[in-house]
Design an enzyme around this catalytic site. Structure first.
Site, PDB file in Angstrom:
ATOM      1  N   ASP A 293       0.828  -1.216   0.000  1.00 41.25           N
ATOM      2  CA  ASP A 293       0.000   0.000   0.000  1.00 41.25           C
ATOM      3  C   ASP A 293       0.854   1.255   0.000  1.00 41.25           C
ATOM      4  O   ASP A 293       2.046   1.221   0.313  1.00 41.25           O
ATOM      5  CB  ASP A 293      -0.907   0.008   1.242  1.00 41.25           C
ATOM      6  CG  ASP A 293      -0.118  -0.034   2.549  1.00 41.25           C
ATOM      7  OD1 ASP A 293       0.807  -0.850   2.652  1.00 41.25           O
ATOM      8  OD2 ASP A 293      -0.418   0.767   3.465  1.00 41.25           O
TER       9      ASP A 293
ATOM     10  N   GLU B  52       0.122  -1.357   5.605  1.00 37.84           N
ATOM     11  CA  GLU B  52       1.149  -0.957   6.574  1.00 37.84           C
ATOM     12  C   GLU B  52       0.974   0.495   6.978  1.00 37.84           C
ATOM     13  O   GLU B  52       1.143   0.863   8.135  1.00 37.84           O
ATOM     14  CB  GLU B  52       2.541  -1.159   5.968  1.00 37.84           C
ATOM     15  CG  GLU B  52       3.692  -1.035   6.969  1.00 37.84           C
ATOM     16  CD  GLU B  52       4.255   0.372   7.127  1.00 37.84           C
ATOM     17  OE1 GLU B  52       5.068   0.568   8.043  1.00 37.84           O
ATOM     18  OE2 GLU B  52       3.886   1.288   6.362  1.00 37.84           O
TER      19      GLU B  52
HETATM   20 ZN   LIG Z   1       6.775   2.143   4.195  1.00 41.90          ZN
END
Ligand SMILES: [Zn+2]
Length: 420
Positions: A91, A184
């Site tokens: 992401d 994340e």
């Molecule tokens: Zn990162």
């Protein structure tokens, strides 16, 4: 016998590292903190399916993706050793748009100012890493989006590593487990990570930072949520009766120490960061992020908020304040101290690549911190990219090559103790 890799140009010449990176950054995989689905955006699942196909194309036939979007693959070991996990996240940060990324290539960077669209400027006088990259090929944004090198540089580097290992069956590596994770950037990357399915004994995230950097420390983090309940009444006859919740939320904000804010602290200093306020005179909600590198320090910060609450209540007993302090993540250094070889081998692998190891604490949380807490000791190694989460993000192709050199050295160090 171990061969130490010190030449990033060899990696750039023999693998599809740069072309793959350019392909991946054009795919929008922005995470969405408002979403309640997992992963938070469908685009990450689509990207995961693409990575799965790309891994299979490189011969990793047992690669799989689970329903949560985690893509895992095994690379067989050639010598004995623990299974080493290598991770990168799919992401990009929601802080700045990651849609329609148009990467700009600046060959043989001359050391001057780079001007992008929207007045975005990369200035070597303000960006300490630019002068270190004179003569490199730099990849930047066009000024209108982030680049997403965080963490597609890491993703492309893990692919380049596989390509290079395929071409060099003589490099003595232990079993390897590769993982690409979603979300994340919104702190959920470790939430549904199946440690058993991943099967690694220890792991490294390959995520941002300039060549040579290793991160074994993160903040300890708690979230304090304060709910103020006042007394609502028509302002026309409020005298002596109204208790305005907003005024008391402001009183708490006012008393947070000036010199303990994110904007006034650095390195190992902690802070209080008000992140959200909402409400009206009758009821108001205030969210404050508490951050400290030490557990004790974090506890003190919680106690300080409790003291502020009781002081404010003393001044207005009719007011009610509900305070909840929720743990978020903990500094992984506490656990990693018991496994010093994980950092030592990272340091050695950086040195073997001809770089200077730099240990810096991360002023935030990482998947590594959460994975370490879940039982998979995980530290972070540089991917080469800098200025994450905004339009000034950039990466040098040489830096990406160095990241792959370092990983090749690292795997050999785990595969054999002769290298130490
Ligand atoms: Zn990162």
């Amino acid at each position: 016998m171990n061969i130490w890799f010190t030449n990033p140009d060899e990696i750039l010449k023999k693998t599809t590292l740069v072309s793959r990176f350019l392909e991946y950054v054009k795919i929008d995989t922005e995470a969405n903190p408002e979403s309640t689905s997992f992963p938070s955006t469908k685009s990450q699942l689509e990207f995961g399916r693409k990575l799965l196909a790309d891994l299979k194309a490189l011969g990793l036939s047992d690669a799989t993706m689970d329903e949560n979007g985690y893509v895992f693959a095994r690379y067989p070991g050639r010598v004995k050793g623990p299974c080493v996990g290598l991770l990168a996240h799919m992401d990009t940060a929601p802080d700045f748009t990651g849609k329609d990324v148009r990467p700009q290539i600046h060959e043989n960077y001359g050391g001057g100012i780079l001007r992008l669209k929207n007045g975005v400027v990369l200035n070597p006088a303000e960006d300490r890493h630019l002068p270190q990259c004179v003569g490199h090929t730099l990849i930047t944004t066009d000024g209108t989006t982030l680049l997403g090198a965080d963490d597609k540089a890491g993703v492309a580097e893990l692919f380049a590593l596989v390509e290079f290992l395929n071409q060099h069956p003589d490099i003595p590596i232990p079993p390897l487990s590769i993982g690409f994770t979603p979300d994340e950037e919104i702190g959920r990357g470790a939430d549904r990570f199946d440690i058993n399915r991943f099967g690694a004994d220890i792991a490294y995230t390959v995520d941002i930072q300039f060549p040579g950097e290793i991160n074994i420390e993160t903040f300890c983090a708690d979230t304090a949520t304060l709910t103020f309940t006042g007394i609502a009444i028509h302002p026309g006859n409020a005298k002596g009766k109204m208790v305005n919740a907003l005024r008391y939320a402001a009183k708490i904000l006012e008393r947070l120490p000036e010199n303990e804010r994110p904007e006034t602290t650095d390195e190992r200093e902690g802070y209080y960061n008000p992140s959200h306020i909402s409400g009206n005179g009758a009821q108001a909600k205030l969210v404050i992020f508490l951050r400290d590198f030490a557990k004790k320090g974090l506890k003190k910060r919680g106690d300080f908020i409790r003291k502020l609450v009781s002081d404010v209540l003393k001044g207005e007993p009719r007011l009610r304040i509900h305070l909840a302090i929720i743990p978020r993540y903990r500094n992984m250094a506490n656990v990693l101290k018991k496994r010093p070889e994980i950092a030592r081998k990272a340091e050695e692998s950086v040195r073997r690549a001809g770089l200077t190891p730099v240990f810096r604490p991360i002023r935030g949380g990482t998947d590594g911190a959460n994975l370490t807490a879940k039982g998979l000791p995980t530290i972070n190694l540089f991917s080469g990219s800098v200025n994450a989460h905004g339009p000034t993000e950039w990466v040098s192709t040489k830096a990406m090559g160095y990241a792959v050199c370092t990983l090749l050295n690292l795997l050999q160090l785990w595969g054999s103790d002769r290298g130490q």
